[in-house]
Motif scaffolding. Structure first.
Motif, PDB file in Angstrom:
ATOM      1  N   GLN A 362       0.832  -1.203   0.000  1.00 14.58           N
ATOM      2  CA  GLN A 362       0.000   0.000   0.000  1.00 14.58           C
ATOM      3  C   GLN A 362       0.871   1.259   0.000  1.00 14.58           C
ATOM      4  OE1 GLN A 362      -3.731  -0.364   1.817  1.00 14.58           O
ATOM      5  NE2 GLN A 362      -3.738   1.686   2.713  1.00 14.58           N
ATOM      6  N   HIS A 363       1.677   1.395  -1.054  1.00 16.41           N
ATOM      7  CA  HIS A 363       2.480   2.604  -1.262  1.00 16.41           C
ATOM      8  C   HIS A 363       3.408   2.917  -0.092  1.00 16.41           C
ATOM      9  CE1 HIS A 363       0.331   3.593  -4.939  1.00 16.41           C
ATOM     10  NE2 HIS A 363      -0.814   3.450  -4.307  1.00 16.41           N
ATOM     11  N   GLY A 364       3.850   1.898   0.631  1.00 17.83           N
ATOM     12  CA  GLY A 364       4.759   2.146   1.743  1.00 17.83           C
ATOM     13  C   GLY A 364       4.095   2.799   2.935  1.00 17.83           C
ATOM     14  N   GLU A 365       2.786   2.678   3.025  1.00 22.16           N
ATOM     15  CA  GLU A 365       2.010   3.394   4.042  1.00 22.16           C
ATOM     16  C   GLU A 365       1.997   2.656   5.377  1.00 22.16           C
ATOM     17  OE1 GLU A 365      -1.741   5.756   2.933  1.00 22.16           O
ATOM     18  OE2 GLU A 365      -2.526   3.918   3.831  1.00 22.16           O
ATOM     19  N   THR A 366       2.227   3.401   6.475  1.00 23.48           N
ATOM     20  CA  THR A 366       2.097   2.849   7.829  1.00 23.48           C
ATOM     21  C   THR A 366       0.762   3.245   8.437  1.00 23.48           C
ATOM     22  OG1 THR A 366       3.295   4.780   8.668  1.00 23.48           O
ATOM     23  CG2 THR A 366       4.565   2.764   8.279  1.00 23.48           C
ATOM     24  N   LYS A 367       0.346   4.485   8.220  1.00 24.86           N
ATOM     25  CA  LYS A 367      -0.997   4.943   8.529  1.00 24.86           C
ATOM     26  C   LYS A 367      -1.394   5.924   7.444  1.00 24.86           C
ATOM     27  CE  LYS A 367       0.520   8.540  11.795  1.00 24.86           C
ATOM     28  NZ  LYS A 367       0.349   9.079  13.154  1.00 24.86           N
ATOM     29  N   ARG A 368      -2.635   6.318   7.405  1.00 27.54           N
ATOM     30  CA  ARG A 368      -3.162   7.082   6.275  1.00 27.54           C
ATOM     31  C   ARG A 368      -2.283   8.285   5.947  1.00 27.54           C
ATOM     32  NH1 ARG A 368      -5.842   5.777   1.872  1.00 27.54           N
ATOM     33  NH2 ARG A 368      -7.503   7.234   1.277  1.00 27.54           N
ATOM     34  N   TYR A 369      -1.764   8.275   4.709  1.00 25.79           N
ATOM     35  CA  TYR A 369      -0.933   9.348   4.161  1.00 25.79           C
ATOM     36  C   TYR A 369       0.407   9.518   4.869  1.00 25.79           C
ATOM     37  CZ  TYR A 369      -5.365  10.410   1.883  1.00 25.79           C
ATOM     38  OH  TYR A 369      -6.534  10.326   1.160  1.00 25.79           O
ATOM     39  N   HIS A 370       0.866   8.479   5.554  1.00 25.16           N
ATOM     40  CA  HIS A 370       2.214   8.450   6.122  1.00 25.16           C
ATOM     41  C   HIS A 370       2.954   7.278   5.470  1.00 25.16           C
ATOM     42  CE1 HIS A 370       0.253  10.990   9.085  1.00 25.16           C
ATOM     43  NE2 HIS A 370       1.452  11.324   9.570  1.00 25.16           N
ATOM     44  N   HIS A 371       3.993   7.589   4.676  1.00 22.38           N
ATOM     45  CA  HIS A 371       4.661   6.594   3.848  1.00 22.38           C
ATOM     46  C   HIS A 371       6.126   6.487   4.251  1.00 22.38           C
ATOM     47  CE1 HIS A 371       1.089   6.713   1.204  1.00 22.38           C
ATOM     48  NE2 HIS A 371       1.108   8.010   1.507  1.00 22.38           N
ATOM     49  N   ASN A 372       6.527   5.311   4.713  1.00 23.55           N
ATOM     50  CA  ASN A 372       7.887   5.104   5.215  1.00 23.55           C
ATOM     51  C   ASN A 372       8.844   4.575   4.155  1.00 23.55           C
ATOM     52  OD1 ASN A 372       6.762   5.868   7.612  1.00 23.55           O
ATOM     53  ND2 ASN A 372       7.625   4.187   8.813  1.00 23.55           N
ATOM     54  N   VAL A 373       8.329   3.838   3.180  1.00 26.75           N
ATOM     55  CA  VAL A 373       9.167   3.290   2.110  1.00 26.75           C
ATOM     56  C   VAL A 373       8.451   3.477   0.786  1.00 26.75           C
ATOM     57  CG1 VAL A 373      10.208   1.549   3.641  1.00 26.75           C
ATOM     58  CG2 VAL A 373       8.171   0.958   2.303  1.00 26.75           C
ATOM     59  N   ILE A 374       9.201   3.299  -0.302  1.00 22.92           N
ATOM     60  CA  ILE A 374       8.581   3.343  -1.618  1.00 22.92           C
ATOM     61  C   ILE A 374       7.887   1.999  -1.870  1.00 22.92           C
ATOM     62  CG2 ILE A 374       9.006   3.462  -4.103  1.00 22.92           C
ATOM     63  CD1 ILE A 374      11.354   5.313  -3.470  1.00 22.92           C
ATOM     64  N   GLY A 375       6.627   2.047  -2.185  1.00 26.15           N
ATOM     65  CA  GLY A 375       5.881   0.823  -2.454  1.00 26.15           C
ATOM     66  C   GLY A 375       5.076   0.943  -3.731  1.00 26.15           C
ATOM     67  N   HIS A 376       4.056   0.104  -3.834  1.00 28.85           N
ATOM     68  CA  HIS A 376       3.186   0.116  -5.012  1.00 28.85           C
ATOM     69  C   HIS A 376       1.742  -0.071  -4.554  1.00 28.85           C
ATOM     70  CE1 HIS A 376       6.185  -0.138  -8.293  1.00 28.85           C
ATOM     71  NE2 HIS A 376       6.932  -0.733  -7.368  1.00 28.85           N
ATOM     72  N   ASN A 377       0.835   0.046  -5.488  1.00 30.66           N
ATOM     73  CA  ASN A 377      -0.565  -0.276  -5.218  1.00 30.66           C
ATOM     74  C   ASN A 377      -0.794  -1.731  -5.578  1.00 30.66           C
ATOM     75  OD1 ASN A 377      -3.300  -0.521  -4.962  1.00 30.66           O
ATOM     76  ND2 ASN A 377      -3.833   0.983  -6.507  1.00 30.66           N
ATOM     77  N   TYR A 378      -0.566  -2.614  -4.609  1.00 32.96           N
ATOM     78  CA  TYR A 378      -0.700  -4.054  -4.822  1.00 32.96           C
ATOM     79  C   TYR A 378      -1.783  -4.644  -3.917  1.00 32.96           C
ATOM     80  CZ  TYR A 378       3.579  -4.399  -7.680  1.00 32.96           C
ATOM     81  OH  TYR A 378       4.520  -4.299  -8.677  1.00 32.96           O
ATOM     82  N   ARG A 379      -2.800  -3.851  -3.623  1.00 29.45           N
ATOM     83  CA  ARG A 379      -3.838  -4.297  -2.685  1.00 29.45           C
ATOM     84  C   ARG A 379      -4.802  -5.298  -3.332  1.00 29.45           C
ATOM     85  NH1 ARG A 379      -5.284   1.868  -1.217  1.00 29.45           N
ATOM     86  NH2 ARG A 379      -5.357   1.819  -3.492  1.00 29.45           N
ATOM     87  N   MET A 380      -5.349  -6.179  -2.516  1.00 30.53           N
ATOM     88  CA  MET A 380      -6.381  -7.105  -2.986  1.00 30.53           C
ATOM     89  C   MET A 380      -7.737  -6.430  -2.917  1.00 30.53           C
ATOM     90  SD  MET A 380      -7.533 -10.883  -1.507  1.00 30.53           S
ATOM     91  CE  MET A 380      -6.158 -11.827  -2.182  1.00 30.53           C
TER      92      MET A 380
END
Length: 397
Positions: A362-380
């Motif tokens: 989820q885009h490196g997200e830890t909580k809503r709109y807080h992103h710790n790493v670079i990720g992707h949109n790979y949600r089910m």
């Protein structure tokens, strides 16, 4: 073969066996024959309940409705069916609802005591007696071809539960992740005897997430088998790493001896060793994980299992997906556990890797709109979680 039972025939079969013995016999025969699936319109159940309650009491009616729910798939009274049934003002509305239901859900045959009511329907209608005669003469079997893959066959057992779950998703507008995905994750982890499961968008994406979580990228190499679907090597390339191809054994899985030779040669030449090995459990047959894990430990190489064709498979009593850092699964519709579209999952027993993979999903997200790493949109998607959670009830080890 999908058999639609209209209202009067259903009542005849269930509670008028003395008057219509052929109907009663046909019902018993159809239920005992796995080649046939039985369907009924939800709209007709109101009439069934009313008639049986009036003639034989409420308890009999409730028992019949319970029997129908257990043995039949019930076609909902959808708006499209209602609109189609209204078109013909000169016809009986109940009959038109049943015709529209049978056509909308692709029935192969309608069983009715009065077939004249179904003239003009694209689905052929037969009386119970006519159906029994044709069945006895093997007319239904002579032209049947067995498809390589028949995804329609599963609907009879699971349709109504999935329909209820999807209605819940639409009602609550909870379309991504959510409770149905969480239910699936919990239960799939239990099925595979793993601590954690992460539902994702496909098996390919599961492999990519695993490599990202292990910080494998540009300048790294990953050992993969030569005999596998392109997604295994493709995920390595997508991560920015280089796939290194190693030949297979007599079971079409990656050959541990060939891995040994490659790693030994790399070590003797003082060259940088690959970061990971991705063994593929091809055609549901697990690779030799004892030897692969031993080699990985000896040479300091990580293991990511490609389990995309191996749901519930075991290597010497241990479920696949539990030997390496991650196990990646695909739920493409044609798999033995298939979604209604694209879906995948990762299993792991490492809490830190689990949390990191969830962030990447989820885009490196830890909580809503807080992103710790670079990720992707790979949600089910929620619908895929609902479908898979339902199908787990029918997945046989």
């Amino acid at each position: 073969m999908k058999i639609f039972i209209e209202t009067d025939a259903l009542i005849d079969m269930a509670v008028r066996s003395d008057l219509y013995p052929q109907s009663f016999k046909l019902l018993n025969d159809l239920i005992e024959t796995p080649e046939f699936s039985l369907w009924v319109s939800a709209a007709s159940l109101i009439n069934v309940n009313h008639i049986v309650s009036k003639g034989q009491g409420r308890e009999k009616a409730r028992a019949l409705l319970k029997f129908i729910r257990e043995e039949f798939s019930i076609i909902p009274f959808r708006n499209s069916i209602f609109v189609k049934a209204l078109v013909r003002n000169d016809a009986d509305f109940d009959d038109q609802v049943q015709i529209a239901s049978a056509e909308a859900f692709g029935m192969d045959c309608i069983i009715s005591r009065n077939v004249d009511c179904f003239r003009g329907c694209s689905v052929p209608a037969l009386t119970p007696g006519d159906f029994l005669e044709k069945w006895k003469a093997r007319e239904f079997n002579s032209s049947i071809q067995v498809p390589f893959l028949d995804l329609k066959a599963q609907h009879h057992q699971i349709y109504n539960e999935i329909d209820d779950r999807i209605t819940d998703i639409i009602t609550n507008t909870a379309f991504v992740l959510g409770k149905h995905v969480e239910e699936f994750e919990k239960r799939f982890a239990e099925f595979h005897e793993a601590k954690y499961c992460i539902g994702v968008s496909s098996g390919t994406d599961a492999l990519h997430i695993a490599l990202m979580a292990l910080e494998i990228g540009s300048g790294d190499a990953v050992i993969v088998p030569v005999n596998t679907f392109i997604a295994t090597a493709g995920a390595v390339s997508t991560a920015g790493a280089e796939p290194v191809f190693v030949d297979c054994d007599e079971y079409y899985n990656i050959d541990p001896e060939k891995i040994r030779e490659y790693l030994s040669n790399m070590s003797s030449e003082l060259r940088t060793l690959p970061k990971a090995i991705i063994p593929v459990h091809l055609y549901g047959q697990p690779a030799n994980m004892d030897e692969i894990v031993a080699l990985a430990e000896k040479f300091g190489v990580m293991v990511v299992e490609d389990c995309c064709q191996a749901h519930l498979a075991e290597w010497r009593g241990k479920k696949v997906g539990n030997f390496g850092a991650f196990g990646a699964f695909s739920f493409y519709p044609g798999k033995n556990l298939g979604a209604y579209g694209e879906a995948g999952a990762l299993v792991t027993n490492d809490e830190n890797l689990y949390l990191k993979a969830k962030m990447i999903r989820q885009h490196g997200e830890t909580k809503r709109y807080h992103h710790n790493v670079i990720g992707h949109n790979y949600r089910m998607e929620a619908i895929q979680g609902a479908v898979l959670a339902t199908k787990l009830n029918f997945l046989v080890e």
